[in-house]
Design a protein around this motif. Structure first.
Motif, PDB file in Angstrom:
ATOM      1  N   GLY A  43     -17.816   1.184 -16.846  1.00  0.00           N
ATOM      2  CA  GLY A  43     -17.317   1.423 -18.200  1.00  0.00           C
ATOM      3  C   GLY A  43     -15.818   1.642 -18.256  1.00  0.00           C
ATOM      4  N   ALA A  44     -15.387   2.494 -19.179  1.00  0.00           N
ATOM      5  CA  ALA A  44     -13.952   2.739 -19.395  1.00  0.00           C
ATOM      6  C   ALA A  44     -13.297   3.357 -18.161  1.00  0.00           C
ATOM      7  N   ASN A  45     -14.057   4.129 -17.372  1.00  0.00           N
ATOM      8  CA  ASN A  45     -13.494   4.745 -16.166  1.00  0.00           C
ATOM      9  C   ASN A  45     -12.957   3.717 -15.180  1.00  0.00           C
ATOM     10  N   ALA A  46     -13.545   2.522 -15.171  1.00  0.00           N
ATOM     11  CA  ALA A  46     -13.131   1.485 -14.227  1.00  0.00           C
ATOM     12  C   ALA A  46     -11.661   1.123 -14.410  1.00  0.00           C
ATOM     13  N   ALA A  47     -11.101   1.385 -15.595  1.00  0.00           N
ATOM     14  CA  ALA A  47      -9.686   1.100 -15.858  1.00  0.00           C
ATOM     15  C   ALA A  47      -8.774   1.902 -14.930  1.00  0.00           C
ATOM     16  N   LEU A  48      -9.281   3.004 -14.378  1.00  0.00           N
ATOM     17  CA  LEU A  48      -8.481   3.797 -13.441  1.00  0.00           C
ATOM     18  C   LEU A  48      -8.181   3.018 -12.167  1.00  0.00           C
ATOM     19  N   PHE A  49      -8.968   1.986 -11.894  1.00  0.00           N
ATOM     20  CA  PHE A  49      -8.843   1.254 -10.633  1.00  0.00           C
ATOM     21  C   PHE A  49      -8.530  -0.222 -10.793  1.00  0.00           C
ATOM     22  N   GLU A  50      -8.857  -0.810 -11.958  1.00  0.00           N
ATOM     23  CA  GLU A  50      -8.643  -2.238 -12.170  1.00  0.00           C
ATOM     24  C   GLU A  50      -7.160  -2.587 -12.100  1.00  0.00           C
ATOM     25  N   GLY A  51      -6.862  -3.668 -11.397  1.00  0.00           N
ATOM     26  CA  GLY A  51      -5.475  -4.123 -11.285  1.00  0.00           C
ATOM     27  C   GLY A  51      -4.641  -3.278 -10.344  1.00  0.00           C
ATOM     28  N   TYR A  52      -5.306  -2.483  -9.501  1.00  0.00           N
ATOM     29  CA  TYR A  52      -4.585  -1.630  -8.548  1.00  0.00           C
ATOM     30  C   TYR A  52      -3.732  -2.470  -7.610  1.00  0.00           C
ATOM     31  N   GLN A  53      -2.469  -2.050  -7.416  1.00  0.00           N
ATOM     32  CA  GLN A  53      -1.585  -2.730  -6.473  1.00  0.00           C
ATOM     33  C   GLN A  53      -1.265  -1.845  -5.272  1.00  0.00           C
ATOM     34  N   GLU A  54      -0.652  -0.696  -5.543  1.00  0.00           N
ATOM     35  CA  GLU A  54      -0.304   0.181  -4.427  1.00  0.00           C
ATOM     36  C   GLU A  54      -0.136   1.619  -4.892  1.00  0.00           C
ATOM     37  N   ILE A  55      -0.185   2.505  -3.920  1.00  0.00           N
ATOM     38  CA  ILE A  55      -0.036   3.933  -4.186  1.00  0.00           C
ATOM     39  C   ILE A  55       1.273   4.382  -3.532  1.00  0.00           C
ATOM     40  N   GLU A  56       2.013   5.203  -4.240  1.00  0.00           N
ATOM     41  CA  GLU A  56       3.319   5.654  -3.746  1.00  0.00           C
ATOM     42  C   GLU A  56       3.329   7.184  -3.708  1.00  0.00           C
ATOM     43  N   MET A  57       3.425   7.721  -2.497  1.00  0.00           N
ATOM     44  CA  MET A  57       3.485   9.176  -2.338  1.00  0.00           C
ATOM     45  C   MET A  57       4.861   9.664  -2.779  1.00  0.00           C
ATOM     46  N   ARG A  58       4.872  10.696  -3.606  1.00  0.00           N
ATOM     47  CA  ARG A  58       6.150  11.280  -4.026  1.00  0.00           C
ATOM     48  C   ARG A  58       6.315  12.688  -3.458  1.00  0.00           C
ATOM     49  N   ASN A  59       5.205  13.430  -3.386  1.00  0.00           N
ATOM     50  CA  ASN A  59       5.248  14.795  -2.862  1.00  0.00           C
ATOM     51  C   ASN A  59       4.114  15.006  -1.877  1.00  0.00           C
ATOM     52  N   ILE A  60       4.451  15.608  -0.741  1.00  0.00           N
ATOM     53  CA  ILE A  60       3.451  15.961   0.269  1.00  0.00           C
ATOM     54  C   ILE A  60       3.759  17.382   0.733  1.00  0.00           C
ATOM     55  N   ASN A  61       2.744  18.241   0.671  1.00  0.00           N
ATOM     56  CA  ASN A  61       2.902  19.610   1.136  1.00  0.00           C
ATOM     57  C   ASN A  61       1.726  19.935   2.042  1.00  0.00           C
ATOM     58  N   ILE A  62       2.005  20.077   3.346  1.00  0.00           N
ATOM     59  CA  ILE A  62       0.934  20.358   4.304  1.00  0.00           C
ATOM     60  C   ILE A  62       0.972  21.836   4.674  1.00  0.00           C
ATOM     61  N   VAL A 112      -6.907  10.700 -10.797  1.00  0.00           N
ATOM     62  CA  VAL A 112      -6.062   9.567 -11.179  1.00  0.00           C
ATOM     63  C   VAL A 112      -5.885   9.599 -12.687  1.00  0.00           C
ATOM     64  N   THR A 113      -4.641   9.479 -13.136  1.00  0.00           N
ATOM     65  CA  THR A 113      -4.340   9.455 -14.571  1.00  0.00           C
ATOM     66  C   THR A 113      -3.578   8.166 -14.890  1.00  0.00           C
ATOM     67  N   VAL A 114      -4.013   7.498 -15.948  1.00  0.00           N
ATOM     68  CA  VAL A 114      -3.315   6.268 -16.363  1.00  0.00           C
ATOM     69  C   VAL A 114      -2.867   6.425 -17.812  1.00  0.00           C
ATOM     70  N   PRO A 115      -1.824   5.675 -18.205  1.00  0.00           N
ATOM     71  CA  PRO A 115      -1.378   5.733 -19.599  1.00  0.00           C
ATOM     72  C   PRO A 115      -2.429   5.106 -20.521  1.00  0.00           C
ATOM     73  N   PRO A 116      -2.445   5.523 -21.794  1.00  0.00           N
ATOM     74  CA  PRO A 116      -3.455   5.018 -22.746  1.00  0.00           C
ATOM     75  C   PRO A 116      -3.513   3.490 -22.823  1.00  0.00           C
ATOM     76  N   GLU A 117      -2.359   2.829 -22.714  1.00  0.00           N
ATOM     77  CA  GLU A 117      -2.368   1.357 -22.842  1.00  0.00           C
ATOM     78  C   GLU A 117      -3.137   0.686 -21.697  1.00  0.00           C
ATOM     79  N   LYS A 118      -3.370   1.400 -20.622  1.00  0.00           N
ATOM     80  CA  LYS A 118      -4.154   0.840 -19.505  1.00  0.00           C
ATOM     81  C   LYS A 118      -5.637   0.770 -19.882  1.00  0.00           C
ATOM     82  N   ILE A 119      -6.078   1.683 -20.739  1.00  0.00           N
ATOM     83  CA  ILE A 119      -7.499   1.784 -21.096  1.00  0.00           C
ATOM     84  C   ILE A 119      -7.797   1.075 -22.428  1.00  0.00           C
ATOM     85  N   LEU A 120      -6.880   1.246 -23.379  1.00  0.00           N
ATOM     86  CA  LEU A 120      -7.114   0.665 -24.710  1.00  0.00           C
ATOM     87  C   LEU A 120      -6.843  -0.833 -24.701  1.00  0.00           C
ATOM     88  N   PRO A 121      -7.611  -1.597 -25.474  1.00  0.00           N
ATOM     89  CA  PRO A 121      -7.405  -3.062 -25.508  1.00  0.00           C
ATOM     90  C   PRO A 121      -6.076  -3.434 -26.131  1.00  0.00           C
TER      91      PRO A 121
END
Length: 121
Positions: A43-62, A112-121
Motif C-alpha cells: 500500500g501507501a507504505n511502499a512509497a518509503l522504499f520505491e525508487g530508492y537510490q542510496e542512503i547517506e549517513m550524516r550523523n553517527i554516534n557510537i 524512514v520519513t519521506v516528503p508528502p510529494e513522494k506519497i501523494l500522486p
C-alpha cells in the motif's frame, strides 16, 4: 552503512523475510515485528522504499550501553541518521539504532520519513 542500504533494497524489492534477518535478536523476540515489515512493503507504505537510490549517513554516534531493560539495545550501540535519495531528485530522511551482535551490526530500530510529494500522486 551497508546494512541500512541492504535493508532499503530488500524492502524496495518487497522481501520482508530477508529484511527481518537484518534485525537484532533482541528485536526478533518481540511479537509482530515480521508482520510490521510485511505491512511496510504494501500500500501507501511502499512509497518509503520505491525508487530508492542510496542512503547517506550524516550523523553517527557510537556508545557502549548497559541497561537493566533487556528489550533496549546493549553493548556497542550506534545512533545514526541521514538522508535517503530516491529517483526524481526526492530526498527523505532516516534515523536508526544499530546494535553490535558478536562482530555483526544489526538493526534495532529504523524510521524512514519521506516528503508528502513522494506519497501523494
Amino acid at each position: 552503512h551497508e546494512l541500512l542500504h541492504l535493508y532499503m533494497e530488500l524492502m524496495e524489492n518487497k522481501a520482508p523475510k530477508q529484511a527481518y534477518e537484518l534485525f537484532s535478536s533482541r528485536v526478533k523476540r518481540v511479537d509482530g515485528i515480521y508482520e510490521e515489515l510485511e505491512k511496510m512493503t504494501q500500500g501507501a507504505n511502499a512509497a518509503l522504499f520505491e525508487g530508492y537510490q542510496e542512503i547517506e549517513m550524516r550523523n553517527i554516534n557510537i556508545t557502549t550501553t548497559a541497561n537493566t531493560n533487556q528489550d533496549l539495545p546493549q553493548g556497542q550501540v550506534a545512533n545514526v541518521s541521514g538522508v535517503i535519495h530516491y529517483d526524481g531528485d526526492i530526498d527523505g530522511t532516516f534515523t536508526a539504532v544499530l546494535e553490535l551482535e558478536g562482530d555483526t551490526w544489526k538493526i534495532h530500530y529504523i524510521n524512514v520519513t519521506v516528503p508528502p510529494e513522494k506519497i501523494l500522486p
